[in-house]
Design a protein around this motif. Structure first.
Motif, PDB file in Angstrom:
ATOM      1  N   PRO A 157      -7.375  57.477 104.371  1.00 55.29           N
ATOM      2  CA  PRO A 157      -7.404  57.400 102.900  1.00 55.29           C
ATOM      3  C   PRO A 157      -8.524  58.203 102.274  1.00 55.29           C
ATOM      4  O   PRO A 157      -8.360  58.786 101.203  1.00 55.29           O
ATOM      5  N   VAL A 158      -9.691  58.249 102.957  1.00 52.79           N
ATOM      6  CA  VAL A 158     -10.842  58.970 102.408  1.00 52.79           C
ATOM      7  C   VAL A 158     -11.503  59.807 103.491  1.00 52.79           C
ATOM      8  O   VAL A 158     -11.413  59.513 104.684  1.00 52.79           O
ATOM      9  N   TRP A 159     -12.155  60.883 103.068  1.00 60.67           N
ATOM     10  CA  TRP A 159     -13.176  61.554 103.856  1.00 60.67           C
ATOM     11  C   TRP A 159     -14.507  60.974 103.372  1.00 60.67           C
ATOM     12  O   TRP A 159     -14.529  59.954 102.685  1.00 60.67           O
ATOM     13  N   SER A 160     -15.630  61.574 103.702  1.00 66.43           N
ATOM     14  CA  SER A 160     -16.929  61.056 103.269  1.00 66.43           C
ATOM     15  C   SER A 160     -17.221  61.465 101.824  1.00 66.43           C
ATOM     16  O   SER A 160     -18.210  62.154 101.523  1.00 66.43           O
ATOM     17  N   ARG A 161     -16.345  61.041 100.955  1.00 67.17           N
ATOM     18  CA  ARG A 161     -16.508  61.131  99.507  1.00 67.17           C
ATOM     19  C   ARG A 161     -15.521  60.123  98.921  1.00 67.17           C
ATOM     20  O   ARG A 161     -14.637  59.630  99.613  1.00 67.17           O
ATOM     21  N   ASN A 162     -15.650  59.836  97.648  1.00 67.59           N
ATOM     22  CA  ASN A 162     -14.798  58.843  97.021  1.00 67.59           C
ATOM     23  C   ASN A 162     -13.578  59.503  96.392  1.00 67.59           C
ATOM     24  O   ASN A 162     -13.616  60.667  95.981  1.00 67.59           O
ATOM     25  N   ASN A 163     -12.477  58.753  96.337  1.00 68.38           N
ATOM     26  CA  ASN A 163     -11.286  59.228  95.641  1.00 68.38           C
ATOM     27  C   ASN A 163     -10.569  58.036  95.022  1.00 68.38           C
ATOM     28  O   ASN A 163     -11.112  56.925  94.987  1.00 68.38           O
ATOM     29  N   ILE A 164      -9.369  58.241  94.541  1.00 67.58           N
ATOM     30  CA  ILE A 164      -8.672  57.164  93.825  1.00 67.58           C
ATOM     31  C   ILE A 164      -8.248  56.031  94.747  1.00 67.58           C
ATOM     32  O   ILE A 164      -7.888  54.948  94.276  1.00 67.58           O
ATOM     33  N   ASP A 185      -7.268  49.385  94.063  1.00 68.75           N
ATOM     34  CA  ASP A 185      -5.909  48.848  93.998  1.00 68.75           C
ATOM     35  C   ASP A 185      -4.899  49.876  94.509  1.00 68.75           C
ATOM     36  O   ASP A 185      -3.963  49.533  95.239  1.00 68.75           O
ATOM     37  N   ALA A 186      -5.113  51.142  94.145  1.00 65.14           N
ATOM     38  CA  ALA A 186      -4.220  52.204  94.635  1.00 65.14           C
ATOM     39  C   ALA A 186      -4.336  52.347  96.146  1.00 65.14           C
ATOM     40  O   ALA A 186      -3.349  52.648  96.829  1.00 65.14           O
ATOM     41  N   GLY A 187      -5.529  52.104  96.679  1.00 66.71           N
ATOM     42  CA  GLY A 187      -5.728  52.184  98.126  1.00 66.71           C
ATOM     43  C   GLY A 187      -4.967  51.102  98.871  1.00 66.71           C
ATOM     44  O   GLY A 187      -4.367  51.367  99.925  1.00 66.71           O
ATOM     45  N   PHE A 188      -4.996  49.890  98.350  1.00 70.26           N
ATOM     46  CA  PHE A 188      -4.212  48.823  98.980  1.00 70.26           C
ATOM     47  C   PHE A 188      -2.724  49.179  99.001  1.00 70.26           C
ATOM     48  O   PHE A 188      -2.032  48.960  99.991  1.00 70.26           O
ATOM     49  N   GLU A 189      -2.234  49.749  97.910  1.00 67.56           N
ATOM     50  CA  GLU A 189      -0.820  50.134  97.859  1.00 67.56           C
ATOM     51  C   GLU A 189      -0.530  51.267  98.843  1.00 67.56           C
ATOM     52  O   GLU A 189       0.531  51.295  99.470  1.00 67.56           O
ATOM     53  N   LEU A 190      -1.460  52.192  98.987  1.00 68.05           N
ATOM     54  CA  LEU A 190      -1.297  53.268  99.967  1.00 68.05           C
ATOM     55  C   LEU A 190      -1.163  52.701 101.376  1.00 68.05           C
ATOM     56  O   LEU A 190      -0.282  53.131 102.144  1.00 68.05           O
ATOM     57  N   ILE A 191      -1.991  51.729 101.735  1.00 67.51           N
ATOM     58  CA  ILE A 191      -1.928  51.148 103.074  1.00 67.51           C
ATOM     59  C   ILE A 191      -0.593  50.453 103.287  1.00 67.51           C
ATOM     60  O   ILE A 191       0.055  50.624 104.337  1.00 67.51           O
ATOM     61  N   ASP A 213     -10.969  45.826 104.323  1.00 69.18           N
ATOM     62  CA  ASP A 213      -9.825  45.797 103.400  1.00 69.18           C
ATOM     63  C   ASP A 213      -8.549  46.235 104.114  1.00 69.18           C
ATOM     64  O   ASP A 213      -7.480  45.626 103.949  1.00 69.18           O
ATOM     65  N   VAL A 214      -8.652  47.304 104.910  1.00 65.77           N
ATOM     66  CA  VAL A 214      -7.485  47.757 105.664  1.00 65.77           C
ATOM     67  C   VAL A 214      -7.100  46.714 106.710  1.00 65.77           C
ATOM     68  O   VAL A 214      -5.921  46.394 106.886  1.00 65.77           O
ATOM     69  N   ALA A 215      -8.096  46.154 107.381  1.00 61.67           N
ATOM     70  CA  ALA A 215      -7.822  45.189 108.453  1.00 61.67           C
ATOM     71  C   ALA A 215      -7.037  43.986 107.938  1.00 61.67           C
ATOM     72  O   ALA A 215      -6.162  43.467 108.644  1.00 61.67           O
ATOM     73  N   LYS A 216      -7.322  43.544 106.723  1.00 61.92           N
ATOM     74  CA  LYS A 216      -6.622  42.372 106.195  1.00 61.92           C
ATOM     75  C   LYS A 216      -5.277  42.722 105.553  1.00 61.92           C
ATOM     76  O   LYS A 216      -4.499  41.823 105.246  1.00 61.92           O
ATOM     77  N   THR A 217      -5.003  44.026 105.398  1.00 54.94           N
ATOM     78  CA  THR A 217      -3.786  44.463 104.713  1.00 54.94           C
ATOM     79  C   THR A 217      -2.766  45.060 105.668  1.00 54.94           C
ATOM     80  O   THR A 217      -1.559  44.855 105.518  1.00 54.94           O
ATOM     81  N   SER A 218      -3.241  45.787 106.674  1.00 53.04           N
ATOM     82  CA  SER A 218      -2.359  46.589 107.522  1.00 53.04           C
ATOM     83  C   SER A 218      -1.759  45.754 108.643  1.00 53.04           C
ATOM     84  O   SER A 218      -2.387  44.829 109.171  1.00 53.04           O
TER      85      SER A 218
END
Length: 350
Positions: A157-164, A185-191, A213-218
């Motif tokens: 989802p990210v490199w070492s910078r922030n995104n949406i 929120d967009a990240g959770f939907e992406l996962i 966050d990914v661990a609890k979603t994926s």
């Protein structure tokens, strides 16, 4: 020779940059290059049978690690977020290079583990299209459908910078990976969408909060494609013991990153880094998670690697060092390729 399927490289970035100055990506990969780490001939010499090939959008400013202070410490600020439209243009150009290499026969773009094994059997480089940082993807995820159709089967989802979609960790030493917020929120939907589509989610550059966050979603195994042990080299990019335990519980994996800054005690960008530093990280990961959860994620063409390896042609030196450290043939097969093929099959719903 123990064939290697590698979890991360930046060869598409190198080919893209060289094309901007008149290079021919197909000729450069198939015939051999004078720069970088990976091309077809060197891959064959080193037994590099394939790997996850990243679409990575370079930062608009020149990236360089901050110089260490008198204690050897450094904290490189996060790169600025990128705009989506130019990022999409670059991502499409890199995807086009991947497709041209596939059509020319220089490599085979793989969408299943059966594709990977068939390419390896045919002695053709087995490339999987990966996206390192999703700046090219819109919040509605419409572009994700298009990249999936082109062959994308893995993303971070990210490199070492922030995104949406979330927040990345900086390149800093010593520092915890718990350096900022996690998924948006967009990240959770992406996962969730990656889970349903069968796209592997890579946690290599995300903050520790994002990891959880990914661990609890994926519903996939947890994967860090090119990271090492924070207990040995406490850079923000490396993984804590608690993270390693979660990866083990999910039957995921960590791919050893060859980047010297993530291997050395002092985290310095120094190619004079012995193979023993790589072995001690492998040993630590195996001791903590078990042999089934450890693989390779070289970061070829994206980092300074030990001079003893030099490029893809030197991969068997690491294999020999692992064998000398007591790893049996079955263990080497798992570390070098079979663990990657297992987690890819799981993420891809095979």
């Amino acid at each position: 020779m123990e064939l290697v399927f590698d979890g991360h490289n930046d060869v598409l970035l190198r080919l893209w940059r060289n094309r901007a100055t008149g290079g021919d990506p197909v000729a450069e990969f198939a015939g051999g290059a004078s720069d970088g780490h990976i091309d077809g001939p060197r891959a064959k010499v080193g037994g590099l049978a394939g790997g996850l090939c990243a679409i990575y959008i370079p930062s608009t400013e020149e990236f360089a690690l901050k110089e260490p202070d008198e204690n050897g410490h450094y904290a490189t600020p996060l790169s600025a977020p990128l705009k989506r439209e130019p990022s999409l243009d670059i991502a499409l150009q890199m995807a086009s290079i991947a497709l041209h290499l596939d059509r020319s026969g220089a490599w085979r773009l793989c969408r299943s583990t059966a594709d990977i094994r068939a390419a390896i059997d045919a002695n053709v480089f087995a490339a999987v299209m990966h996206m390192e940082g999703c700046e090219a993807i819109d919040a509605d995820l419409t572009a994700l459908d298009v990249f999936y159709a082109a062959g994308l089967r893995s993303l971070g989802p990210v490199w070492s910078r922030n995104n949406i979609f979330g927040h990345g960790v900086p390149f800093a030493y010593p520092m915890s990976p718990d350096s900022g917020p996690g998924l948006t929120d967009a990240g959770f939907e992406l996962i969730r969408t990656c889970n349903s589509m069968g796209i592997l989610v890579d946690l290599a550059h995300i903050t520790e909060k994002g990891f959880w966050d990914v661990a609890k979603t994926s519903d996939q195994p947890l994967i860090a494609s090119h990271s090492n042990a924070h207990a040995l080299t406490p850079v923000a990019r490396n993984l804590t013991d608690r993270q390693l335990d979660a990866i083990k519980e999910s039957r995921g994996l960590v791919g050893l990153n060859y980047a010297v800054t993530m291997l050395r005690d002092d985290a310095r960008d120094n190619a004079a880094t012995p193979l023993t530093d790589m072995i001690r990280h492998i040993d630590y990961l195996v001791d903590r998670m078990g042999i089934d959860c450890v693989a390779l994620g070289s970061d070829f063409d994206g980092a300074t690697i030990p001079a003893d390896i030099s490029d893809a042609g030197g991969n068997q030196k690491l294999v020999a060092a692992l064998k000398g450290a007591g790893y049996a043939d079955d263990d080497l097969a798992k570390i070098c390729r079979e663990n990657w093929l297992r987690v890819l099959a799981s993420a891809w719903h095979e």
